[in-house]
Motif scaffolding. Structure first.
Motif, PDB file in Angstrom:
ATOM      1  N   VAL A 194       0.850  -1.195   0.000  1.00 29.52           N
ATOM      2  CA  VAL A 194       0.000   0.000   0.000  1.00 29.52           C
ATOM      3  C   VAL A 194       0.881   1.239   0.000  1.00 29.52           C
ATOM      4  N   GLU A 195       0.335   2.319  -0.490  1.00 33.46           N
ATOM      5  CA  GLU A 195       0.962   3.636  -0.405  1.00 33.46           C
ATOM      6  C   GLU A 195      -0.159   4.595  -0.054  1.00 33.46           C
ATOM      7  N   PHE A 196       0.107   5.542   0.864  1.00 31.64           N
ATOM      8  CA  PHE A 196      -0.950   6.491   1.167  1.00 31.64           C
ATOM      9  C   PHE A 196      -0.436   7.748   1.852  1.00 31.64           C
ATOM     10  N   THR A 197      -1.220   8.796   1.670  1.00 30.67           N
ATOM     11  CA  THR A 197      -1.079  10.049   2.399  1.00 30.67           C
ATOM     12  C   THR A 197      -2.441  10.295   3.036  1.00 30.67           C
ATOM     13  N   ALA A 198      -2.639  11.456   3.601  1.00 33.91           N
ATOM     14  CA  ALA A 198      -3.933  11.769   4.202  1.00 33.91           C
ATOM     15  C   ALA A 198      -5.034  11.909   3.158  1.00 33.91           C
ATOM     16  N   HIS A 199      -4.657  12.150   1.888  1.00 36.01           N
ATOM     17  CA  HIS A 199      -5.667  12.421   0.871  1.00 36.01           C
ATOM     18  C   HIS A 199      -5.689  11.452  -0.308  1.00 36.01           C
ATOM     19  N   GLU A 200      -4.670  10.617  -0.445  1.00 38.94           N
ATOM     20  CA  GLU A 200      -4.623   9.659  -1.548  1.00 38.94           C
ATOM     21  C   GLU A 200      -4.027   8.353  -1.063  1.00 38.94           C
ATOM     22  N   GLY A 201      -4.536   7.258  -1.624  1.00 40.00           N
ATOM     23  CA  GLY A 201      -4.007   5.954  -1.264  1.00 40.00           C
ATOM     24  C   GLY A 201      -4.086   4.996  -2.427  1.00 40.00           C
ATOM     25  N   HIS A 202      -3.335   3.903  -2.314  1.00 43.36           N
ATOM     26  CA  HIS A 202      -3.300   2.886  -3.357  1.00 43.36           C
ATOM     27  C   HIS A 202      -3.060   1.540  -2.670  1.00 43.36           C
ATOM     28  N   ILE A 203      -3.995   0.607  -2.876  1.00 44.62           N
ATOM     29  CA  ILE A 203      -3.900  -0.728  -2.289  1.00 44.62           C
ATOM     30  C   ILE A 203      -3.748  -1.726  -3.435  1.00 44.62           C
ATOM     31  N   THR A 204      -2.709  -2.562  -3.365  1.00 42.95           N
ATOM     32  CA  THR A 204      -2.468  -3.555  -4.401  1.00 42.95           C
ATOM     33  C   THR A 204      -2.782  -4.944  -3.847  1.00 42.95           C
ATOM     34  N   LEU A 205      -3.950  -5.463  -4.220  1.00 42.61           N
ATOM     35  CA  LEU A 205      -4.359  -6.808  -3.831  1.00 42.61           C
ATOM     36  C   LEU A 205      -3.908  -7.792  -4.909  1.00 42.61           C
ATOM     37  N   PRO A 206      -3.860  -9.090  -4.611  1.00 45.28           N
ATOM     38  CA  PRO A 206      -3.432 -10.066  -5.621  1.00 45.28           C
ATOM     39  C   PRO A 206      -4.337 -10.110  -6.854  1.00 45.28           C
ATOM     40  N   PHE A 207      -5.575  -9.652  -6.728  1.00 51.91           N
ATOM     41  CA  PHE A 207      -6.543  -9.743  -7.822  1.00 51.91           C
ATOM     42  C   PHE A 207      -6.971  -8.386  -8.369  1.00 51.91           C
ATOM     43  N   GLY A 208      -6.304  -7.300  -7.939  1.00 51.52           N
ATOM     44  CA  GLY A 208      -6.621  -5.977  -8.462  1.00 51.52           C
ATOM     45  C   GLY A 208      -6.075  -4.877  -7.578  1.00 51.52           C
ATOM     46  N   THR A 209      -6.303  -3.641  -7.993  1.00 44.41           N
ATOM     47  CA  THR A 209      -5.839  -2.494  -7.223  1.00 44.41           C
ATOM     48  C   THR A 209      -7.000  -1.566  -6.913  1.00 44.41           C
ATOM     49  N   CYS A 210      -6.854  -0.816  -5.839  1.00 44.37           N
ATOM     50  CA  CYS A 210      -7.850   0.178  -5.454  1.00 44.37           C
ATOM     51  C   CYS A 210      -7.136   1.495  -5.189  1.00 44.37           C
ATOM     52  N   ALA A 211      -7.577   2.538  -5.893  1.00 44.58           N
ATOM     53  CA  ALA A 211      -7.081   3.890  -5.649  1.00 44.58           C
ATOM     54  C   ALA A 211      -8.123   4.598  -4.787  1.00 44.58           C
ATOM     55  N   LEU A 212      -7.676   5.335  -3.794  1.00 44.91           N
ATOM     56  CA  LEU A 212      -8.570   6.042  -2.877  1.00 44.91           C
ATOM     57  C   LEU A 212      -8.234   7.519  -2.889  1.00 44.91           C
ATOM     58  N   ARG A 213      -9.262   8.349  -2.867  1.00 41.82           N
ATOM     59  CA  ARG A 213      -9.065   9.799  -2.807  1.00 41.82           C
ATOM     60  C   ARG A 213     -10.039  10.379  -1.789  1.00 41.82           C
ATOM     61  N   ALA A 214      -9.489  11.123  -0.833  1.00 41.53           N
ATOM     62  CA  ALA A 214     -10.304  11.762   0.196  1.00 41.53           C
ATOM     63  C   ALA A 214     -10.312  13.263  -0.018  1.00 41.53           C
ATOM     64  N   ASP A 215     -11.492  13.856   0.105  1.00 41.43           N
ATOM     65  CA  ASP A 215     -11.602  15.313   0.089  1.00 41.43           C
ATOM     66  C   ASP A 215     -12.575  15.710   1.194  1.00 41.43           C
ATOM     67  N   GLU A 216     -12.889  16.976   1.276  1.00 38.56           N
ATOM     68  CA  GLU A 216     -13.737  17.463   2.365  1.00 38.56           C
ATOM     69  C   GLU A 216     -15.148  16.884   2.330  1.00 38.56           C
ATOM     70  N   ALA A 217     -15.611  16.462   1.154  1.00 36.46           N
ATOM     71  CA  ALA A 217     -16.981  15.972   1.023  1.00 36.46           C
ATOM     72  C   ALA A 217     -17.102  14.449   1.094  1.00 36.46           C
ATOM     73  N   GLY A 218     -16.006  13.722   0.847  1.00 33.80           N
ATOM     74  CA  GLY A 218     -16.149  12.279   0.862  1.00 33.80           C
ATOM     75  C   GLY A 218     -14.937  11.516   0.387  1.00 33.80           C
ATOM     76  N   LEU A 219     -15.135  10.209   0.228  1.00 31.68           N
ATOM     77  CA  LEU A 219     -14.093   9.280  -0.168  1.00 31.68           C
ATOM     78  C   LEU A 219     -14.477   8.628  -1.492  1.00 31.68           C
ATOM     79  N   THR A 220     -13.581   8.696  -2.467  1.00 33.98           N
ATOM     80  CA  THR A 220     -13.782   8.054  -3.757  1.00 33.98           C
ATOM     81  C   THR A 220     -12.905   6.812  -3.822  1.00 33.98           C
ATOM     82  N   LEU A 221     -13.494   5.704  -4.258  1.00 37.95           N
ATOM     83  CA  LEU A 221     -12.800   4.427  -4.395  1.00 37.95           C
ATOM     84  C   LEU A 221     -12.824   4.024  -5.856  1.00 37.95           C
ATOM     85  N   ILE A 222     -11.671   3.670  -6.398  1.00 37.29           N
ATOM     86  CA  ILE A 222     -11.587   3.255  -7.802  1.00 37.29           C
ATOM     87  C   ILE A 222     -10.863   1.921  -7.864  1.00 37.29           C
ATOM     88  N   ASN A 223     -11.603   0.872  -8.238  1.00 39.43           N
ATOM     89  CA  ASN A 223     -11.034  -0.469  -8.390  1.00 39.43           C
ATOM     90  C   ASN A 223     -10.649  -0.697  -9.841  1.00 39.43           C
TER      91      ASN A 223
END
Length: 93
Positions: free
Chosen positions: A29-58
């Motif tokens: 995984v790699e992350f800061t307070a506002h962006e993250g990246h999780i690498t699972l064996p079957f795919g990846t998930c990018a995360l983005r946090a802002d003042e209104a919410g959390l976006t998840l991109i698989n």
């Protein structure tokens, strides 16, 4: 294939960091307070946090998209148990 979901919450950064720290015990995984990246064996998930919410991109192969959505969604639900929500995934590709 790509699927995206958004959780409207004031705790987006907290959830992003909790998810990344949790998965970081087992996978890269790699992350800061506002962006993250999780690498699972079957795919990846990018995360983005802002003042209104959390976006998840698989991003994964089509045969793994349901598994990605379930794994990420179920773990987020555990951390966000104080909030009532449901994730609606939008698929592309």
């Amino acid at each position: 294939m790509k699927s995206t979901a958004r959780l409207l919450t004031a705790r987006a950064s907290t959830y992003l960091q909790q998810l990344c720290k949790h998965f970081g015990h087992k996978v890269p995984v790699e992350f800061t307070a506002h962006e993250g990246h999780i690498t699972l064996p079957f795919g990846t998930c990018a995360l983005r946090a802002d003042e209104a919410g959390l976006t998840l991109i698989n991003i994964c192969e089509p045969e793994n998209i349901e598994k990605m959505e379930k794994v990420i969604g179920d773990h987020l639900a555990r951390f966000a148990f104080r909030e009532e929500f449901s994730l609606t995934w939008q698929r592309d590709g």
